[in-house]
Structures are given as structure tokens and as C-alpha cells.
Design an enzyme around this catalytic site. Structure first.
Site, PDB file in Angstrom:
ATOM      1  N   HIS A 106       0.867  -1.170   0.000  1.00  0.00           N
ATOM      2  CA  HIS A 106       0.000   0.000   0.000  1.00  0.00           C
ATOM      3  C   HIS A 106       0.909   1.227   0.000  1.00  0.00           C
ATOM      4  O   HIS A 106       1.751   1.340   0.895  1.00  0.00           O
ATOM      5  CB  HIS A 106      -0.883   0.024   1.248  1.00  0.00           C
ATOM      6  CG  HIS A 106      -1.849  -1.121   1.329  1.00  0.00           C
ATOM      7  ND1 HIS A 106      -2.688  -1.320   2.392  1.00  0.00           N
ATOM      8  CD2 HIS A 106      -2.106  -2.132   0.448  1.00  0.00           C
ATOM      9  CE1 HIS A 106      -3.433  -2.395   2.167  1.00  0.00           C
ATOM     10  NE2 HIS A 106      -3.089  -2.918   1.004  1.00  0.00           N
ATOM     11  N   GLU A 141      -0.358  -0.952  -4.948  1.00  0.00           N
ATOM     12  CA  GLU A 141      -1.773  -1.329  -4.955  1.00  0.00           C
ATOM     13  C   GLU A 141      -2.656  -0.091  -5.119  1.00  0.00           C
ATOM     14  O   GLU A 141      -2.415   0.941  -4.490  1.00  0.00           O
ATOM     15  CB  GLU A 141      -2.133  -2.084  -3.659  1.00  0.00           C
ATOM     16  CG  GLU A 141      -3.594  -2.534  -3.638  1.00  0.00           C
ATOM     17  CD  GLU A 141      -3.920  -3.547  -2.548  1.00  0.00           C
ATOM     18  OE1 GLU A 141      -3.013  -3.995  -1.816  1.00  0.00           O
ATOM     19  OE2 GLU A 141      -5.114  -3.885  -2.426  1.00  0.00           O
ATOM     20  N   ASP A 223     -13.275   0.917   1.844  1.00  0.00           N
ATOM     21  CA  ASP A 223     -12.424  -0.271   1.841  1.00  0.00           C
ATOM     22  C   ASP A 223     -12.937  -1.400   2.738  1.00  0.00           C
ATOM     23  O   ASP A 223     -12.299  -1.757   3.728  1.00  0.00           O
ATOM     24  CB  ASP A 223     -10.974   0.097   2.227  1.00  0.00           C
ATOM     25  CG  ASP A 223     -10.020  -1.078   1.993  1.00  0.00           C
ATOM     26  OD1 ASP A 223     -10.470  -2.145   1.523  1.00  0.00           O
ATOM     27  OD2 ASP A 223      -8.817  -0.922   2.296  1.00  0.00           O
ATOM     28  N   GLU A 255      -9.365 -11.739  -1.968  1.00  0.00           N
ATOM     29  CA  GLU A 255      -9.140 -11.266  -0.590  1.00  0.00           C
ATOM     30  C   GLU A 255     -10.504 -11.049   0.032  1.00  0.00           C
ATOM     31  O   GLU A 255     -10.774 -10.027   0.653  1.00  0.00           O
ATOM     32  CB  GLU A 255      -8.394  -9.933  -0.594  1.00  0.00           C
ATOM     33  CG  GLU A 255      -7.063  -9.929  -1.274  1.00  0.00           C
ATOM     34  CD  GLU A 255      -6.448  -8.536  -1.280  1.00  0.00           C
ATOM     35  OE1 GLU A 255      -7.099  -7.583  -1.756  1.00  0.00           O
ATOM     36  OE2 GLU A 255      -5.325  -8.402  -0.796  1.00  0.00           O
TER      37      GLU A 255
HETATM   38 ZN    ZN Z   1      -8.777  -3.560   0.947  1.00  0.00          ZN
HETATM   39 FE    FE Z   2      -6.170  -5.600  -2.006  1.00  0.00          FE
HETATM   40 FE    FE Z   3      -3.767  -4.702   0.131  1.00  0.00          FE
END
Ligand code: ZN
Ligand code: FE
Ligand code: FE
Length: 276
Positions: A106, A141, A223, A255
Site C-alpha cells: 500500500h 496497490e 475499503d 481477498e
Molecule cells: Zn482492501
Molecule cells: Fe487488495
Molecule cells: Fe492490500
């Protein structure tokens, strides 16, 4: 189709590879170290040798390592930034035991410093840690834009790449939940989002997809991942994503909030939804 999911690394690489096969996948993602702490296990040479042999024999594709969440190269706190450099450099070194892998991170949260300053710190970390001789490709990302996250706009990722000297070592991992949350409408205008990515970053940089549905509506910057087909992105859009001619050859990593059984079901569902 190259597909897999996020797995726990606590039992080693060979274990993750075998688990992947049992779930019906052919690649996987894992955390390089405790996601909320900094500790990493010692390299287990024998596990890695067995894994590399198993990987070759069973057609496991390029694997994706994920940096810990504590890594924030653009923190306002100098110690946090130094920790990021240390962890990042150590992770790259460790990833070289499994050559030609991907390492996703990230870009970080700039807190109150502004996105410009954030981008400056992120590329500074990349310029001190990336090595000419490394075989690992580092992936930025795409982020949801929660709080002060950098990387929720393609332009920001482009700026990081532009300021990195060894930019040949950089790629991008597109997270479907994050981009939808960030305001890229992959449900109603997938082609438009892909051409915007191509225009700003270049599709040759796109190396992997995090395939997640989203618990929240479009552009909500929250998120929160949802199971495939159960969120605001929905199954029809997922079907278009995994079959899109410009995306279909990329590896897809789930994920989603699932146990092993749930992951096996999603992998089977996605394989069945492929047109090829
Ligand atoms: Zn996420
Ligand atoms: Fe991700
Ligand atoms: Fe991630």
C-alpha cells in the site's frame, strides 16, 4: 485462468502451495510478516526448496507477497518512515529466495502532509530500497482513498512511478473493491476505466488483480471487502472483469471474507464463469 486467494503463511510455502491445489487454485497471496506487527519468520531454506520443486511440478504461477499494514513509507513520523524502509528492504531480500515473484504494498497514508509530500516520501523509499539485480517486481496497490491514503487515483501512482529511478521494477496491482470505492466505475464502464488506466499508467504495468466485491456503494472510500457476487459490484460485473480481453491473462487473487470452504467455492464459481 490464474487464480488463487490470500493464505496464512504460518506453515510455510510448501503448505500454502498444497493448500492452493486443494482449493482448486494455481497461485496465492500471503503476508511477508505479521500484518499488524513487524516480525518475520526466519527463512526456511528446506521449505523453500521443496516449494520451488512443487511449484514447478504443479504449475503454480507467480506468487504475490503482500507487505504488512504497518508499512507506511509516507508517514509524518520519521521513525515510521525508517521502519518502512527497513521492512521493505528486508522483504525484497527475502523474496529473492523465490525468484521472479510479485511484492505488493500500500503506498501509504500521508496523514496531514498532503499527497505531494506523500508521493515524495514513497518514491524516496523506493529509490533507497530497489536494487538493479532484484528479480522481484514491486506492485503499487490501487487504494480506496480511505482517510489520507495515497494511490486512489491513477495519476498518483503514475507520479510515484515517474519519480522512481528503477521504475522497471515497478508494476501495479488493481484491487476491484478499492478502485470501485475510489470512484472508478468498473460496473457500468469497465472499458472506460481500463482505457483510463492505460492512458495514465500504461496497461503493461498492470501485473495482478485483487478480485473482491465491496460492502459499500460506489465511490464511498471505505475499503470493506465482500464475498464475490454479494456486494455492490455484483456477479455480472465480476464476470466481465475476469473475461475482459485486457485482464483475462492476469493472475486474480481473492481477498474476500472467507474460510477455506468459501474460497474453494469462489474459485470454482469463477472458473465456471470463464468463457474459455
Ligand atoms: Zn482492501
Ligand atoms: Fe487488495
Ligand atoms: Fe492490500
Amino acid at each position: 485462468m490464474k487464480i488463487g486467494c490470500h493464505l496464512s503463511a504460518s506453515n510455510g510455502f510448501l503448505h500454502m502451495a498444497k493448500e492452493t491445489i486443494s482449493l482448486g487454485g494455481n497461485t496465492f497471496q500471503f503476508f511477508t510478516r505479521n500484518p499488524r506487527g513487524a516480525g518475520a519468520k526466519a527463512i526456511n531454506q528446506s521449505d523453500i526448496e521443496k516449494f520451488l520443486k512443487f511449484k514447478a511440478e504443479n504449475g503454480i504461477g507467480t506468487i504475490l507477497a503482500h507487505a504488512p499494514y504497518v508499512l507506511n513509507p509516507c508517514s509524518a513520523n520519521e521513525e515510521t518512515r525508517e521502519l518502512a524502509v527497513r521492512l521493505f528492504a528486508d522483504d525484497i531480500k527475502r523474496m529473492e529466495y523465490i525468484p521472479e515473484s510479485y511484492y505488493n504494498f500500500h503506498p501509504g497514508s500521508h496523514l496531514k502532509q498532503g499527497v505531494e509530500k506523500g508521493i515524495e516520501y514513497i518514491s524516496e523509499m523506493l529509490n533507497t530500497t530497489l536494487k538493479k539485480e532484484q528479480t522481484t517486481t514491486v506492485l503499487l496497490e490501487t487504494m480506496a482513498g480511505k482517510g489520507s491514503e495515497v494511490g486512489s487515483k491513477f495519476e498518483e501512482l503514475r507520479m510515484i512511478i515517474d519519480r522512481t529511478k528503477l521504475d522497471g521494477k515497478l508494476g501495479v496491482c488493481l484491487d476491484t473493491c478499492h478502485v470501485y470505492d475510489a470512484g472508478y466505475d468498473i460496473v457500468n464502464n469497465l472499458d472506460g476505466v481500463i482505457s483510463e488506466f492505460d492512458r495514465i499508467i500504461g496497461l503493461e504495468r498492470l501485473k495482478a488483480i485483487h478480485l473482491n466485491d465491496s460492502k459499500n456503494p460506489f465511490a464511498s472510500h471505505k475499503d470493506r471487502h465482500e464475498k464475490i457476487g454479494e456486494g455492490s459490484i455484483g456477479l455480472d460485473a465480476v464476470k466481465r472483469i475476469i473475461n475482459h480481453p485486457k485482464l483475462k491473462d492476469l493472475p486474480f487473487f481473492l481477498e474476500t471474507p472467507n474460510d477455506s470452504e468459501g474460497y474453494a467455492k469462489e474459485i470454482a464459481l469463477l472458473k465456471a464463469m470463464r468463457n474459455d
